[in-house]
Enzyme design. Structure first.
Site, PDB file in Angstrom:
ATOM      1  CG  PHE A 136      -0.566   3.757   0.018  1.00  0.00           C
ATOM      2  CD1 PHE A 136       0.624   3.052  -0.058  1.00  0.00           C
ATOM      3  CD2 PHE A 136      -0.780   4.805  -0.868  1.00  0.00           C
ATOM      4  CE1 PHE A 136       1.587   3.379  -1.003  1.00  0.00           C
ATOM      5  CE2 PHE A 136       0.176   5.135  -1.811  1.00  0.00           C
ATOM      6  CZ  PHE A 136       1.363   4.417  -1.880  1.00  0.00           C
ATOM      7  CG  ASP A 184      -6.336   0.458  -2.033  1.00  0.00           C
ATOM      8  OD1 ASP A 184      -5.863  -0.416  -2.793  1.00  0.00           O
ATOM      9  OD2 ASP A 184      -5.921   1.633  -2.018  1.00  0.00           O
ATOM     10  CE1 TYR A 222       1.843   0.908  -8.516  1.00  0.00           C
ATOM     11  CE2 TYR A 222       0.218   1.978  -9.918  1.00  0.00           C
ATOM     12  CZ  TYR A 222       0.859   1.871  -8.705  1.00  0.00           C
ATOM     13  OH  TYR A 222       0.516   2.707  -7.683  1.00  0.00           O
ATOM     14  CE  LYS A 223       1.485  -0.652  -5.221  1.00  0.00           C
ATOM     15  NZ  LYS A 223       0.644  -0.044  -4.168  1.00  0.00           N
ATOM     16  NE  ARG A 228       7.489  -2.322   0.627  1.00  0.00           N
ATOM     17  CZ  ARG A 228       6.485  -1.851  -0.107  1.00  0.00           C
ATOM     18  NH1 ARG A 228       5.252  -1.891   0.363  1.00  0.00           N
ATOM     19  NH2 ARG A 228       6.704  -1.355  -1.306  1.00  0.00           N
TER      20      ARG A 228
HETATM   21  C1  LIG Z   1       0.276   1.297  -4.351  1.00  0.00           C
HETATM   22  C2  LIG Z   1      -0.910   1.803  -3.601  1.00  0.00           C
HETATM   23  C3  LIG Z   1      -1.582   2.962  -4.018  1.00  0.00           C
HETATM   24  C4  LIG Z   1      -1.067   3.752  -5.184  1.00  0.00           C
HETATM   25  O1  LIG Z   1      -1.932   4.746  -5.665  1.00  0.00           O
HETATM   26  P1  LIG Z   1      -1.640   5.352  -7.111  1.00  0.00           P
HETATM   27  O2  LIG Z   1      -2.722   6.307  -7.360  1.00  0.00           O
HETATM   28  O3  LIG Z   1      -1.601   4.184  -8.056  1.00  0.00           O
HETATM   29  O4  LIG Z   1      -0.289   5.990  -7.056  1.00  0.00           O
HETATM   30  C5  LIG Z   1      -2.714   3.343  -3.309  1.00  0.00           C
HETATM   31  N1  LIG Z   1      -3.149   2.638  -2.232  1.00  0.00           N
HETATM   32  C6  LIG Z   1      -2.518   1.516  -1.819  1.00  0.00           C
HETATM   33  C7  LIG Z   1      -3.050   0.769  -0.646  1.00  0.00           C
HETATM   34  C8  LIG Z   1      -1.368   1.086  -2.467  1.00  0.00           C
HETATM   35  O5  LIG Z   1      -0.735   0.000  -2.050  1.00  0.00           O
END
Ligand SMILES: *Cc1c(COP(=O)(O)O)cnc(C)c1O
Length: 416
Positions: free
Chosen positions: A129, A202, A227-228, A376
């Site tokens: 990400f 992560d 939040y996911k 997705r």
């Molecule tokens: C959703 C997600 C993030 C989001 O980072 P935020 O700081 O919450 O915006 C980071 N890394 C991964 C792998 C994600 O899926």
């Protein structure tokens, strides 16, 4: 029509036999919407509105500043951290909730590299990400001579065979956020440890979606968002896990006053608190933390292996729907068929992914896309049904067959 009918029968049977079906009642899902985007923003748990009303009206409105003690505000980051810990296989006292995933990643990567002085390489996934990649670079820039190596998980072992003694930490996600591919966390963690490096995971796309075993795998540090799959609401606090064996030496880069051993003594110099409390930074976002805490009650009596089994049944069924209804129209699944390599969403490839996502939204099917061509479909075994997935596949089939979508690429700007 025989195929369509048998898919319908299969869906109805799987839903009728689903022991987790009643859990959907713990969410306030809008009528007439099939929500397949809980891997970006989990829906609203029914427990959250009354908890927030109490946090605002009684705690903030009436008890005011006494709430830091009387309503448990001060302990909230550690208390909620422990609740998340139960979902990720972490014994109490190793997880703290607060701040964003990005901030927690900076903390985890900064702390990991400090625990392995003299090792100048930080390994991350080229497909990671974006924020994870950017923050690995940011941490490396702050250490003289440190270099980020972008190594796909499949190539980690040969890479470590050549360079392992120079690697400080390996920072991966077990789930590819685009394709939904699941990597072998145990094997990657073990390979990392054989090289003497630290494993930083992560878990944004894994926590709350499947059983995780941070303590059992001897993971060093981990982060995830709220939040996911944890359904904590937009911008919900994230969390950080640090294995207890590292606590005494844990040197976090953001040494805020909340992580001080005696925060209210207002000392001139920083002395870290004992234990995971040293990973606290500043004043925590209490309203968001209390919303997350209420959201987590959804999981209280849920067996995560059962949740995972249903999730696999859902994604397997959706792949079958795709094979029968969508592949003939040029929409190809990219998510692995092997259940051991499949996480909580299914990605389908089509060159007009953006237009199709919009057209599905108009028909009450909420999914998202990742540029340029991936649709997705996020399943969440807490509330998704097999029948909903068949309906979603049928809508997509109809939209493509009738060319009832805009094939233009997205204009710039935020895309969900
Ligand atoms: C959703 C997600 C993030 C989001 O980072 P935020 O700081 O919450 O915006 C980071 N890394 C991964 C792998 C994600 O899926």
């Amino acid at each position: 029509m025989t195929t369509a009918t048998s898919l319908e029968d299969r869906a109805a049977r799987a839903d009728a036999e689903d022991p987790l079906a009643p859990l959907a009642g713990r969410f306030l899902l809008p009528e007439g919407v099939i929500y397949l985007d809980g891997n970006s923003l989990g829906p609203l748990p029914a427990a959250v509105p009354p908890a927030l009303a109490d946090a605002v009206g009684r705690q903030w409105g009436t008890d005011l500043i006494n709430s830091w003690n009387d309503n448990g505000w001060w302990q909230a980051p550690l208390r909620i951290g422990d609740t998340i810990g139960r979902l990720v296989g972490a014994a109490p006292g190793q997880t703290v909730a607060g701040d964003s995933t990005s901030v927690q990643l900076f903390t985890a990567l900064g702390a990991a590299t400090a625990l392995r002085p003299g090792r100048p390489l930080l390994v991350t996934d080229p497909g990671h990400f974006p924020t994870d990649r950017y923050l690995a670079d940011a941490v490396a820039r702050r250490h003289d001579g440190m270099e980020v190596c972008r190594v796909p998980p499949a190539d980690l072992e040969p890479f470590l065979a050549g360079h392992g003694s120079r690697v400080a930490a390996v920072s991966y996600s077990p789930v590819d956020f685009r394709t939904g591919e699941l990597y072998d966390m145990a094997a990657l963690t073990e390979a990392t440890h054989r090289a003497g490096a630290l494993a930083v995971w992560d878990l944004c796309h894994a926590a709350g979606a499947m059983p995780l075993r941070l303590d059992a795998l001897e993971v060093d540090l981990a982060v995830g968002c709220g939040y996911k799959f944890l359904n904590g609401g937009p911008g919900a606090p994230a969390w950080l896990y640090a294995a207890r064996r590292h606590h005494d030496a844990l040197d976090t880069p953001l040494t805020g006053w909340n992580g001080h051993a005696h925060p209210f003594a207002m000392h001139r110099d920083y002395t870290p608190a004992p234990g995971i409390a040293r990973a606290r930074i500043g004043t925590p976002p209490i309203l968001s933390l209390l919303a997350l805490e209420a959201a987590l009650t959804v999981f209280e009596d849920v067996d995560l292996s059962e949740l995972r089994a249903k999730s696999l049944s859902l994604t397997d069924f959706f792949l079958t729907c795709a094979d029968e209804l969508l592949t003939p129209l040029g929409i190809t699944p990219v998510t692995p068929r092997d259940p051991a390599r499949r996480a909580g969403h299914v990605a389908l490839r089509h060159p007009h992914a953006h237009g199709l996502t919009r057209a599905l939204a108009d028909r009450g099917v909420v999914i998202d896309m990742r540029a340029p061509d991936l649709l997705r479909f996020g399943v969440n075994a807490l509330y998704t049904t097999h029948t909903e997935l068949l309906t979603a596949a049928r809508h997509l089939r109809a939209v493509v067959r009738e060319s009832a979508y805009d094939p233009a690429p997205p204009r710039s700007g935020p895309v969900t």
